[in-house]
Design a protein around this motif. Structure first.
Motif, PDB file in Angstrom:
ATOM      1  N   THR A 182     -59.971  26.608   1.929  1.00 49.12           N
ATOM      2  CA  THR A 182     -60.949  26.307   0.796  1.00 49.12           C
ATOM      3  C   THR A 182     -61.574  24.539   0.630  1.00 49.12           C
ATOM      4  O   THR A 182     -62.398  24.295   0.495  1.00 49.12           O
ATOM      5  N   GLU A 204     -73.111  29.065  -2.753  1.00 50.07           N
ATOM      6  CA  GLU A 204     -74.192  30.198  -1.802  1.00 50.07           C
ATOM      7  C   GLU A 204     -73.091  31.572  -2.358  1.00 50.07           C
ATOM      8  O   GLU A 204     -73.393  32.631  -2.414  1.00 50.07           O
ATOM      9  N   ARG A 205     -71.726  32.053  -3.491  1.00 49.46           N
ATOM     10  CA  ARG A 205     -70.590  32.604  -4.221  1.00 49.46           C
ATOM     11  C   ARG A 205     -71.946  33.229  -5.358  1.00 49.46           C
ATOM     12  O   ARG A 205     -72.551  33.216  -6.357  1.00 49.46           O
ATOM     13  N   VAL A 206     -72.052  34.632  -5.115  1.00 48.18           N
ATOM     14  CA  VAL A 206     -72.620  35.734  -6.124  1.00 48.18           C
ATOM     15  C   VAL A 206     -71.345  36.342  -6.592  1.00 48.18           C
ATOM     16  O   VAL A 206     -70.670  36.895  -5.888  1.00 48.18           O
ATOM     17  N   GLN A 207     -71.885  36.561  -7.700  1.00 47.87           N
ATOM     18  CA  GLN A 207     -71.057  37.371  -8.726  1.00 47.87           C
ATOM     19  C   GLN A 207     -71.060  37.151 -10.057  1.00 47.87           C
ATOM     20  O   GLN A 207     -71.857  36.497 -11.181  1.00 47.87           O
ATOM     21  N   TYR A 228     -69.635  25.789  -2.828  1.00 43.58           N
ATOM     22  CA  TYR A 228     -69.639  27.484  -2.913  1.00 43.58           C
ATOM     23  C   TYR A 228     -70.348  28.067  -3.924  1.00 43.58           C
ATOM     24  O   TYR A 228     -70.721  28.584  -3.656  1.00 43.58           O
ATOM     25  N   ALA A 229     -70.608  27.142  -5.311  1.00 43.99           N
ATOM     26  CA  ALA A 229     -71.118  27.586  -6.059  1.00 43.99           C
ATOM     27  C   ALA A 229     -72.786  28.336  -6.159  1.00 43.99           C
ATOM     28  O   ALA A 229     -73.272  29.292  -6.668  1.00 43.99           O
ATOM     29  N   THR A 259     -76.693  33.414  -8.054  1.00 40.21           N
ATOM     30  CA  THR A 259     -75.480  32.868  -7.395  1.00 40.21           C
ATOM     31  C   THR A 259     -74.745  32.057  -8.532  1.00 40.21           C
ATOM     32  O   THR A 259     -75.474  31.370  -9.529  1.00 40.21           O
ATOM     33  N   ILE A 260     -73.554  31.933  -8.260  1.00 39.73           N
ATOM     34  CA  ILE A 260     -72.400  31.695  -9.556  1.00 39.73           C
ATOM     35  C   ILE A 260     -72.878  29.478  -9.860  1.00 39.73           C
ATOM     36  O   ILE A 260     -72.992  29.588 -11.449  1.00 39.73           O
ATOM     37  N   MET A 307     -60.558  31.830  -4.958  1.00 41.71           N
ATOM     38  CA  MET A 307     -60.614  31.266  -4.088  1.00 41.71           C
ATOM     39  C   MET A 307     -59.937  30.059  -3.703  1.00 41.71           C
ATOM     40  O   MET A 307     -60.057  28.983  -2.741  1.00 41.71           O
ATOM     41  N   HIS A 333     -64.389  27.388  -8.692  1.00 44.13           N
ATOM     42  CA  HIS A 333     -64.036  28.264  -6.629  1.00 44.13           C
ATOM     43  C   HIS A 333     -63.460  29.394  -7.085  1.00 44.13           C
ATOM     44  O   HIS A 333     -63.288  30.871  -6.569  1.00 44.13           O
TER      45      HIS A 333
END
Length: 592
Positions: A419, A321-324, A318-319, A335-336, A413, A410
């Motif tokens: 998830t 892929e996740r952009v934040q 997840y980390a 990505t995070i 999420m 996460h």
């Protein structure tokens, strides 16, 4: 996509064990590199392609109790069990004379990590069956072995362990299930058992229950407990299945997690009494059951590693892929996992998993050596007995914490079921509870394995850890030398705490109040030892073409993370051990 961690397991088996352990195991089990790779590759395929896809769907559906007292497992479970049986996995530890594979505990344990990481609720059935095989191989009569072991090893039948009753949880001396002698050496069993994992299901043609019960006229308390084989379906003289025994599942528990695993309430003897067959001698049931229980406790520790690893893999994916937000010194679109605190969480999880896996393989090796009387049998028997409560408690407690960290990575999420992060956390929560709570493991360590023998076993463990730390401190590898220094300091701190425990200044209640911190201190310290062993092995393989350079470097860097982020906990636990018990003793229930 589930990753069964084949490379990490392969490395731990081939290089994590010291030379003496590996040589002895190779002599007894032909534990060569080719066998290790072949078994892990095929087990990884089954875990990844057959078992793991059923994890989330099984959690959603759960096992269902039916009005005819049968249980329907989630879709795909019967087929997955059949695949395991056809692959010979159900008898991986069973002796070859009973149709099993007779493999090393090191190998079977590594495979078990894959099963439980893929789908713990499913793999629980195998865990209990393996434990029953272990108990019957040691204590069963020749006739009992011939009747039950081949069927259990083939997967045609599965096994359970029946201890707990509504009024008798940990206090088995309070159990009320009765056994009345009947004809031809049979007994009639009557009573109710709760929390019976896979006590009823539709994956196998028969279920063999090992049941603790009290023979009429037996002494009160734990001295009057006997153990019985109580099959769901009785067998005829020719070995075929016969009449249904007087045992049925009256309900399933509704649980926080492991929903796919049917946790049954079993009623024995609603009519004339369920037919049971004595294992061993009357009134020796608890000592026999402990053989199976210790097997299960080790297995639950393995589950702790498996669930921590599953939670880590989900968080890592997840980390990645996740952009934040924009990481410090980063750029938009990162990505995070580029954020320093997310990296702290992920690296901390991964470093503890490395330590957990080392502890699992080491303890499995010690069990192998003790059970097969290889090398210094007395030493390895003592070390295995010492390691089991450490492994069970530390791996399971940390699995809950690491699964929680996985939810945290996460973010919001992680709190959403889709998830999967929440399921890992829910499933992990049972692990510090069943097969003996953390407090039970801690009391065993404090009273039986420290105070009773004046800390002989614990001092030997600390001496081994200290020796490894001293060697590492002289390394020209900065990560290994730094880890060695941190481990040496932590070892001295633990020795101070042990000195306080052995000095005689603690009352029995005071010792009980700090027994869990004591056990967690030993777990953290031993975890640091295992992280160092892994890092040192990786450094020794630096010139090997077999291992990727990044893979080897990671193990060395992760040991440093453990040294800097986990080992400081030893000092906190030591302080609690030396002074925290009195504070607890000053509180009364009325004050709460």
């Amino acid at each position: 996509m589930y990753d069964p961690s084949e490379n990490d397991l392969s490395f731990a088996i081939k290089h994590g064990l010291d030379a003496e352990m590996r040589a002895l195991l190779e002599t007894r089990f032909d534990l060569g590199d080719d066998l290790v790779d072949a078994v892990l590759s095929e087990a990884g395929r089954v875990a990844r392609d057959v078992i793991a896809p059923l994890n989330q769907s099984g959690d959603i559906t759960g096992s269902v109790w039916n009005s005819d007292f049968t249980v329907t497992t989630p879709a795909g479970f019967k087929e997955a069990h059949r695949a395991m049986a056809e692959g010979g996995w159900c008898g991986i530890e069973a002796g070859e004379e009973h149709g099993g594979q007779g493999m090393s505990k090191v190998i079977s344990t590594s495979v078990a990590e894959m099963w439980h990481g893929a789908n713990m609720a499913f793999a629980l059935c195998s865990l209990l069956s393996q434990g029953q095989i272990h108990a019957l191989e040691v204590f069963g009569t020749p006739a009992q072995k011939a009747t039950y072991l081949p069927k259990l090893a083939s997967g045609a039948w599965t096994g359970t362990m029946n201890l707990t009753e509504p009024q008798a949880g940990t206090d088995l001396g309070a159990l009320k299930t009765s056994a009345k002698p009947d004809k031809d050496g049979e007994y009639r069993i009557k009573g109710q058992k709760i929390f019976i994992t896979y006590g009823e299901h539709d994956m196998a043609e028969n279920i063999v229950h090992l049941v603790l019960a009290r023979v009429e006229g037996a002494p009160e308390g734990i001295k009057g407990i006997s153990l019985f084989i109580v099959p769901k379906i009785l067998t005829n003289e020719d070995g075929s299945l016969g009449a249904r025994n007087d045992v049925k599942c009256v309900s399933l528990e509704h649980k926080l997690g492991i929903n796919a695993s049917p946790t049954a309430v079993l009623q024995f003897g609603e009519d004339e009494g369920a037919i049971g067959y004595l294992v061993g001698e009357e009134n020796q049931g608890l000592s026999i059951m402990f053989k199976m229980m210790n097997h299960a406790r080790f297995g639950v520790g393995v589950q702790g590693l498996a669930m921590a690893n599953r939670a880590f893999m989900a968080a890592k994916a997840y980390a990645g892929e996740r952009v934040q937000g924009i990481p410090l010194d980063g750029k938009a679109g990162d990505t995070i996992d580029r954020h320093p605190d997310v990296m702290r969480l992920l690296a901390g999880m991964r470093s503890e998993i490395e330590a957990m896996r080392g502890m699992m393989i080491y303890t499995a090796g010690a069990i192998d050596l003790a059970d097969n009387q290889l090398g210094d049998t007395a030493y390895w028997q003592s070390r295995a007995e010492l390691m089991i409560p450490i492994l069970k408690a530390w791996l399971t407690e940390r699995s809950v914490a690491l699964a929680s960290d996985g939810v945290q990575v996460h973010g919001g999420m992680g709190f959403i079921e889709e998830t999967g992060a929440a399921q890992h956390y829910r499933d992990a929560r049972i692990l510090p509870i069943y097969e003996g709570t953390t407090a039970i493991q801690a009391n065993d360590m404090m009273y039986r394995k420290t105070l009773r023998d004046q800390g002989v076993g614990v001092r030997a463990l600390l001496a081994d850890i200290s020796a490894s730390a001293t060697t590492a401190m002289a390394s020209d590898n900065s990560d290994i030398s730094a880890t060695g220094r941190a481990l040496a300091a932590a070892c001295e701190t633990a020795e101070d705490a042990l000195g306080t425990v052995l000095a005689g200044g603690l009352s029995m209640r005071h010792a009980g109040a700090v027994s869990v911190p004591y056990l967690m201190m030993l777990g953290t310290l031993t975890g640091g030892w295992m992280a160092l062993r892994s890092a040192s092995a990786a450094a020794a393989q630096a010139e090997s073409a077999h291992w990727d350079a990044t893979f080897l470097s990671a193990k060395q860097k992760l040991a440093r993370v453990f040294a800097d982020h986990s080992l400081p906990e030893v000092a906190r636990y030591s302080q609690i051990i030396q002074s925290g018990g009195a504070a607890v003793e000053n509180i009364t229930p009325e004050m709460l």
